[in-house]
Scaffold this motif. Structure first.
Motif, short mmCIF file in Angstrom:
data_model
loop_
_atom_site.label_atom_id
_atom_site.label_comp_id
_atom_site.label_asym_id
_atom_site.label_seq_id
_atom_site.Cartn_x
_atom_site.Cartn_y
_atom_site.Cartn_z
N ASP A 287 47.47 2.46 29.57
CA ASP A 287 46.34 3.09 30.24
C ASP A 287 45.23 2.11 30.63
N PHE A 288 45.53 0.82 30.63
CA PHE A 288 44.46 -0.14 30.86
C PHE A 288 44.93 -1.20 31.84
N ALA A 289 44.39 -1.13 33.08
CA ALA A 289 44.82 -2.08 34.11
C ALA A 289 44.24 -3.45 33.81
N TRP A 295 44.69 -4.90 39.69
CA TRP A 295 44.09 -4.30 40.89
C TRP A 295 45.17 -3.73 41.79
N GLY A 296 44.96 -2.51 42.22
CA GLY A 296 45.94 -1.86 43.09
C GLY A 296 47.13 -1.30 42.35
N LYS A 297 47.12 -1.40 41.03
CA LYS A 297 48.23 -0.86 40.23
C LYS A 297 47.77 0.40 39.52
N ASN A 298 48.72 1.30 39.27
CA ASN A 298 48.43 2.53 38.58
C ASN A 298 49.23 2.56 37.28
N ASP A 301 52.45 4.43 36.75
CA ASP A 301 53.72 4.00 37.33
C ASP A 301 54.60 3.25 36.32
N TYR A 302 54.08 3.06 35.13
CA TYR A 302 54.83 2.28 34.13
C TYR A 302 55.14 3.13 32.91
N ALA A 303 56.19 2.70 32.17
CA ALA A 303 56.56 3.42 30.96
C ALA A 303 55.43 3.34 29.94
#
Lengths: 411, 207
Positions: A287-289, A295-298, A301-303
């Motif tokens: 939960d922590f980019a 940047w630009g990642k959500n 979208d990852y396990a």
């Protein structure tokens, strides 16, 4: 040099790549470019304040004498007892039990050795069966053979328990690992599918995605048929297979230097082998980019991790409890060793925790299990691996003291 | 490297002590005698107060005890190579490693003998290199060393050269690759300036 190129020789032992004639051809400026490098672990460290003084906890090159081990400091739930099972094992790390009861012990930077501990009616003998190895942290015992993984290769010692005094020459299983030092040391297991599972950690604290790194792979026992198991895995030094469904669970060490309290290490479950990305370097702890690469990642979208195991905790070896000795509530629970952080001013962990799967791929709850080894913000001991013995008791390795503790239960 | 007869005799004595004496006796002796054993075994080359007057031989004064024990261990383990030290350390027990390291760690920092006059230009170049390579980030702001990281300020220049070249060539290794990686970023001629700069740093108090 491209980092993705397979490297036969690890950088640690490299004589400089650039020598002789090439050297003369190089302008002085070329040296200046390379020279900005700090040690890999120090990249991103705060430049001032208390954080600037953090560094890996140095390893003392002599194991702690048996009568000075912190065995009386260890705290366990009621009914459990800790005792010194073996001492004098410099840098004791990974633990595996052979068919005939030999306990194999790996080591890392300090010792570079593989040991075998045999038990003759309570009296234990420690033998060094291989030495001068390159960060030989990864070991596995399977069908009479001991597998040893370094950052660059995996070898196999056949019929090892019959030849502890005169170990055979190892057979090469796989020699195409990258050989990078950062997070290059291994933890290996043979899974229920009879494949050898091998992690390849990120060659840095935090860096852009590179082919061939930050993942777990598996291969046939002869080194053929390599396939991906999990991607986006920064550095796992512990995994096991769920006795219920055979799925792979692994611990993962979070990136350094973001802050005192972020990000957490994690416990994760692979539900779709080869298809899941666990976020690194874009997203941490689900939960922590990442402030640089996120940047630009959500993060969605990852396990997602099954459990957060503490910031910089050094979450390492883990094992499902399948023995018969501990109380019923521990059946199928996961025991996890936490080495304790070096890159955090407030030390904690240095313990073994236990977590209960919820049956739906997550973790229902967790508890501290073996504690007491952090005192005055320093470590009295640092657990690395846990192993369930055939009699249901549990061994815990401590590389800080060069010792192995045995935890048993008697109601 | 020269290797005086006194040291050889000391090494022989050490072997005799550690193998011939009954364990209990050896242990009792171990607790008290390491200052004397330092005088007998180490002083001829490294100096009675740890300030070396012997070419290519490091000063030990002011070195952290943790660094000393780590190096003795690496000599004993055959992972750091030096003819005399390898031979001496090979016979050391764990208690010997601890005992010698404690004595070495207690030697007060002291200025080098006859370091020679500093060359201002080389010192300036060396200083810039030390910044570029982050030397003092690990070795301490006054190059005084800490724990497993050695004091390098005021060390013998000829020894620093051997050490730095060894790391650069990969022939000297520690536990980790930090020094080899640091030296990958330096040209051979630059190593000489760096050693010159470090050798002429004032000797700071221990942390």
């Amino acid at each position: 040099m491209r980092l993705t190129a397979p490297r036969k020789t690890p950088r640690r032992w490299l004589t400089p790549v650039v020598t002789g004639a090439t050297l003369l051809a190089l302008a002085a400026g070329a040296w200046a470019q390379k020279a900005e490098e700090e040690p890999f672990w120090a990249k991103g460290r705060p430049k001032s304040g208390v954080g600037a003084k953090l560094e890996p906890v140095p390893a003392f090159p002599i194991p702690t004498a048996a009568d000075q081990l912190p065995i009386n400091k260890i705290k366990l739930p009621p009914g459990f007892k800790a005792e010194v099972w073996a001492s004098g094992i410099l840098d004791a790390r990974g633990l595996r039990e052979g068919d005939k009861g030999t306990v194999f012990v790996s080591s890392l930077f300090v010792a570079g050795k593989i040991y075998a501990v045999t038990d003759q009616g309570g009296k234990r003998t420690v033998k060094t069966i291989a030495e001068k190895l390159f960060l030989p942290n990864g070991i596995e015992f399977h069908k009479g053979s001991l597998y040893v993984a370094t950052p660059k290769d995996i070898t196999r010692y056949d019929n090892i328990e019959a030849s502890l005094d005169n170990p055979p020459k190892p057979v090469m299983v796989y020699d195409k690992l990258p050989g990078e030092v950062p997070h290059g040391w291994k933890y290996i297991r043979v899974g229920p599918d009879n494949k050898l599972y091998v992690p390849i950690g990120a060659p840095c604290n935090i860096c852009e995605e590179k082919d061939g790194f930050a993942k777990i792979i598996k291969m046939n026992l002869d080194g053929s048929g390599v396939e991906n198991v999990a991607l986006g895995v920064r550095n796992t030094v512990g995994f096991d297979f769920d006795p219920k469904d055979g799925s792979l669970w692994f611990t993962n060490n979070g990136r350094d230097w973001l802050s005192e309290d972020l990000p957490n290490d994690t416990l994760n479950r692979v539900s779709q082998p080869g298809k899941q990305h666990f976020g690194y370097p874009f997203c941490h702890q689900g939960d922590f980019a990442d402030p640089e690469f996120g940047w630009g990642k959500n993060c969605n979208d990852y396990a997602k991790p099954a459990l957060l195991t503490g910031p910089h905790a050094g979450t390492l070896g883990m094992r499902f409890y399948t023995g018969k000795q501990f109380p019923a509530k521990y059946q199928g629970a996961i025991f996890i060793a936490r080495h304790g952080p070096w890159n955090r001013t407030q030390k904690f962990a240095g313990d073994v925790i236990v977590a209960w799967p919820d049956g739906k791929g997550g973790i229902e709850k967790w508890e501290p299990f073996m504690t007491g080894l952090v005192e005055n913000n320093a470590y009295l001991g640092r657990p690395v691996d846990v192993m369930v013995m055939k009699d249901g008791s549990m061994l815990v390795s401590d590389d800080h003291n060069g010792a192995i503790y045995r935890i048993s239960y008697k109601p | 490297m020269s290797f005086g007869p006194r040291t050889l005799a000391g090494a022989a004595l050490l072997v005799a002590t550690s193998t011939a004496a009954p364990p209990a006796l050896a242990q009792a002796a171990a607790a008290t005698n390491y200052a004397e054993r330092y005088a007998a075994v180490c002083a001829a080359c490294h100096g009675a107060n740890g300030v070396s007057a012997l070419p290519n031989t490091p000063s030990l004064a002011g070195q952290p005890s943790f660094y000393a024990i780590t190096q003795l261990f690496l000599f004993r383990d055959g992972r750091r190579d030096s003819g005399p030290m390898t031979a001496i350390a090979k016979e050391m027990s764990d208690a010997d490693l601890r005992g010698y390291a404690e004595v070495i760690g207690a030697l007060p920092p002291a200025p080098p003998t006859a370091p020679g006059a500093p060359d201002a230009q080389r010192v300036a170049r060396g200083s810039a290199l030390a910044q570029r390579l982050h030397c003092l980030g690990c070795h301490g702001s006054a190059a005084e060393g800490t724990r497993q990281v050695p004091r390098i300020g005021g060390q013998r220049e000829d020894y620093l050269l051997i050490a730095l070249r060894g790391f650069r060539a990969g022939t000297r290794v520690g536990y980790g690759p930090a020094m080899t990686e640091a030296m990958a970023g330096i040209a051979p001629t630059e190593i000489e300036d760096l050693a010159h700069f470090l050798a002429h740093l004032p000797v700071a108090a221990s942390p």
